[in-house]
Motif scaffolding. Sequence first.
Motif: not given
Length: 252
Positions: A161, A164, A168, A178-179, A182
């Motif tokens: 996270s 991510t 962002r 981004a996810t 990551a």
Amino acid sequence: MEFASLTIEMYFFLFTIAIVAGFLDTLAGGGGLLTLPALMMTGMPPLAALATNKLQSSMGAATASVMMLRGRRVRWHQVKYLMLSAFIGSVIGTVILQFIDAQMLTVIIPVVITCIGIYFLITPMVDEANKPVRVSSAGYKKFVVPLIGFYDGILGPGTGSFFTLAGRALRGQKFLEATAIAKTLNFASNIASLLVFLFAGHVVWLLGMLMMVGQFIGAWLGSHCLFKIPVSYLRYLVVFMCFAMLIKYVAT
């Protein structure tokens, strides 16, 4: 490292937690908030819990990364140097961890997990508003990614996270981009930390391999659900389970 004092029920519990963590980590992040407290509940030494957590979480991160690359959610040329940066930062963090007193870790780990759990609870992740680029590509690769990798090496929960959020907020990536990125960076930092732990001999193999199977199942299921279902409510489930296990750990 051997650790033979677990019951069949505890093995089943940890296997189930690994499945749930692999699934939730792929969708919403935070799987380590479940697996690390669960491992600590067994009574194993802190370094063994961290090392075994890296072994099992590496399978989930690898599965999710392969699914992202095969599904072309992310391209190899986008992430190869970022992955190297995450790898280096994680190695440094894990090496430093070997010199921290184990008694301190029994206090530090629950406190940090609690803080990360609160962060998960109050920080919105699904935000598709356009973000400006605040850090150059070179600065992101040389400083931001290794710093998050360092955190993964020295502790770990919430790393995906953080990658991510950084993508962002600092690079202006769309949430889904981004996810996906990551996942690959988290895999690189996981593998780096695991290699150091393997060299130091802290991994509990039988338990770690059992949880690896659970992680694979959970990550495979999660990868097929990614981008298809809302994930915000899953974060509340992660935090609730995390705090429940921490309370159990502190009470024992």
